[in-house]
Design a protein around this motif. Structure first.
Motif, mmCIF file in Angstrom:
data_model
loop_
_atom_site.group_PDB
_atom_site.id
_atom_site.type_symbol
_atom_site.label_atom_id
_atom_site.label_comp_id
_atom_site.label_asym_id
_atom_site.label_seq_id
_atom_site.Cartn_x
_atom_site.Cartn_y
_atom_site.Cartn_z
ATOM 1 N N THR A 83 0.858 -1.182 0.000
ATOM 2 C CA THR A 83 0.000 0.000 0.000
ATOM 3 C C THR A 83 0.895 1.232 0.000
ATOM 4 N N GLU A 84 0.331 2.366 -0.336
ATOM 5 C CA GLU A 84 1.126 3.599 -0.362
ATOM 6 C C GLU A 84 1.663 3.936 1.026
ATOM 7 N N ASP A 85 0.836 3.781 2.056
ATOM 8 C CA ASP A 85 1.282 4.098 3.421
ATOM 9 C C ASP A 85 2.400 3.171 3.868
ATOM 10 N N TYR A 86 2.271 1.900 3.526
ATOM 11 C CA TYR A 86 3.300 0.922 3.898
ATOM 12 C C TYR A 86 4.611 1.243 3.178
ATOM 13 N N GLU A 144 -2.025 0.805 12.471
ATOM 14 C CA GLU A 144 -3.046 1.161 11.480
ATOM 15 C C GLU A 144 -2.547 0.914 10.059
ATOM 16 N N VAL A 145 -1.309 1.336 9.790
ATOM 17 C CA VAL A 145 -0.730 1.134 8.466
ATOM 18 C C VAL A 145 -0.600 -0.360 8.164
ATOM 19 N N MET A 146 -0.157 -1.106 9.160
ATOM 20 C CA MET A 146 0.064 -2.527 8.945
ATOM 21 C C MET A 146 -1.251 -3.279 8.767
ATOM 22 N N ARG A 147 -2.265 -2.876 9.504
ATOM 23 C CA ARG A 147 -3.572 -3.504 9.348
ATOM 24 C C ARG A 147 -4.107 -3.262 7.926
ATOM 25 N N GLY A 148 -3.947 -2.046 7.446
ATOM 26 C CA GLY A 148 -4.375 -1.734 6.084
ATOM 27 C C GLY A 148 -3.613 -2.552 5.062
ATOM 28 N N GLN A 149 -2.326 -2.756 5.309
ATOM 29 C CA GLN A 149 -1.508 -3.557 4.395
ATOM 30 C C GLN A 149 -1.965 -5.013 4.378
ATOM 31 N N LEU A 150 -2.222 -5.567 5.547
ATOM 32 C CA LEU A 150 -2.634 -6.963 5.627
ATOM 33 C C LEU A 150 -3.993 -7.193 4.970
ATOM 34 N N LEU A 151 -4.912 -6.270 5.178
ATOM 35 C CA LEU A 151 -6.232 -6.405 4.546
ATOM 36 C C LEU A 151 -6.126 -6.238 3.026
ATOM 37 N N ARG A 157 -5.754 -12.513 7.992
ATOM 38 C CA ARG A 157 -6.901 -11.910 8.662
ATOM 39 C C ARG A 157 -6.674 -11.850 10.184
ATOM 40 N N THR A 158 -6.159 -12.935 10.735
ATOM 41 C CA THR A 158 -5.899 -12.988 12.173
ATOM 42 C C THR A 158 -4.839 -11.952 12.564
ATOM 43 N N ALA A 159 -3.796 -11.828 11.727
ATOM 44 C CA ALA A 159 -2.743 -10.852 12.010
ATOM 45 C C ALA A 159 -3.294 -9.432 11.948
ATOM 46 N N ALA A 160 -4.199 -9.177 10.986
ATOM 47 C CA ALA A 160 -4.793 -7.844 10.860
ATOM 48 C C ALA A 160 -5.645 -7.504 12.078
ATOM 49 N N GLU A 161 -6.397 -8.494 12.523
ATOM 50 C CA GLU A 161 -7.247 -8.274 13.727
ATOM 51 C C GLU A 161 -6.413 -8.008 14.964
#
Length: 279
Positions: A125-128, A184-191, A272-276
């Motif tokens: 993602t751009e943020d990542y 937040e950035v990492m969650r967006g990347q994982l999703l 998904r689990t990592a994002a949560e």
């Protein structure tokens, strides 16, 4: 920057002519007054070919005037500055081999990539990507980071083109657990990875930490496949970006990584689990 795709096209044609003429690498190289390793690099599209060398090769292959003239034009293209692709305005901001990678990606029908430490560029993602460049091995100014993020996200246009390449990504679990840019950035990347993995032309697997040591301990790699000609392997290192010659061995490494990885469904569940868990 010399045109990598023109070099590759020329190499494929020269190899075909040599084989039609019934000559092996040693015989053709001797006729042209070059080493067999140099001719091998020419046929693989790793280097261009000088006019006199091209003339000698074509004479030994019995090429007619029409073929000679056509290949001479292709050879001239190998010395031009780039393939006039979208990335050319960024030529001064990126390395020649990185530009070659982009050019090869634009022509590839398949791309396999392994990410041991970070998410591969085509999936970022751009943020990542921004967070990664801010803390990366090279100290960059803000405008340099902006440019590199723009290039990296522009590369991803091949994912949405009408006939996208077949993509196969393998990530080490460390790449999805490393907190790049914050939760937040990492969650967006994982999703984002979960969304990408749902595409019909994409395979995405994760190697769990419990797998222990694996074939990818030497670092990241990208294998690009084409409709004709041999695969191209790209490896990014601290010393620079490399295109290794031993393509078959890297294919074996990738296959062994796939065997150690979770299935696609298990991998998506881990993502998904990592994002949560990113809080």
């Amino acid at each position: 920057m010399a045109s990598p795709t023109a070099r590759r096209k020329l190499g494929i044609e020269l190899k075909g002519l040599r084989e039609t003429a019934g000559l092996n690498i040693d015989q053709a190289a001797t006729a042209a007054g070059i080493s067999d390793s140099h001719l091998s690099r020419i046929e693989r599209g790793r280097v261009g070919v000088r006019p006199l060398t091209l003339k000698a090769l074509l004479q030994s292959y019995g090429a007619d005037d029409e073929v000679t003239e056509r290949l001479a034009k292709i050879a001239a293209d190998t010395t031009k500055r780039g393939d006039r692709g979208w990335w050319q305005p960024y030529a001064t901001a990126i390395s020649e081999k990185y530009a070659s990678l982009i050019a090869f990606e634009s022509e590839a029908i398949s791309i396999k990539a392994f990410g041991p430490m970070i998410v591969p560029g085509l999936l970022q993602t751009e943020d990542y990507a921004r967070a990664l460049l801010q803390r990366g091995p090279v100290r960059l100014k803000v405008d340099e980071i902006d440019t590199r993020v723009e290039v990296r996200t522009s590369r991803q246009a091949i994912l949405d083109q009408p006939n996208p390449p077949n993509l196969w990504f393998i990530l080490d679990e460390g790449a999805i657990r490393r907190l790049v840019g914050g939760a937040e950035v990492m969650r967006g990347q994982l999703l984002h990875l979960v969304d990408i993995a749902a595409r019909s032309n994409v395979d995405l697997q994760v190697i769990p930490s419990s797998a222990g040591a694996h074939a990818g301990t030497l670092g990241p790699l990208v294998i690009l496949g084409f409709a004709e000609g041999e695969d191209v392997v790209y490896c990014e290192t601290y010393a620079g970006d490399l295109y290794p010659e031993a393509v078959a061995s890297y294919g074996d490494v990738f296959n062994r990584l796939a065997q150690d990885a979770l299935s696609a469904d298990q991998s998506i569940e881990m993502l998904r689990t990592a994002a949560e868990g990113m809080k």
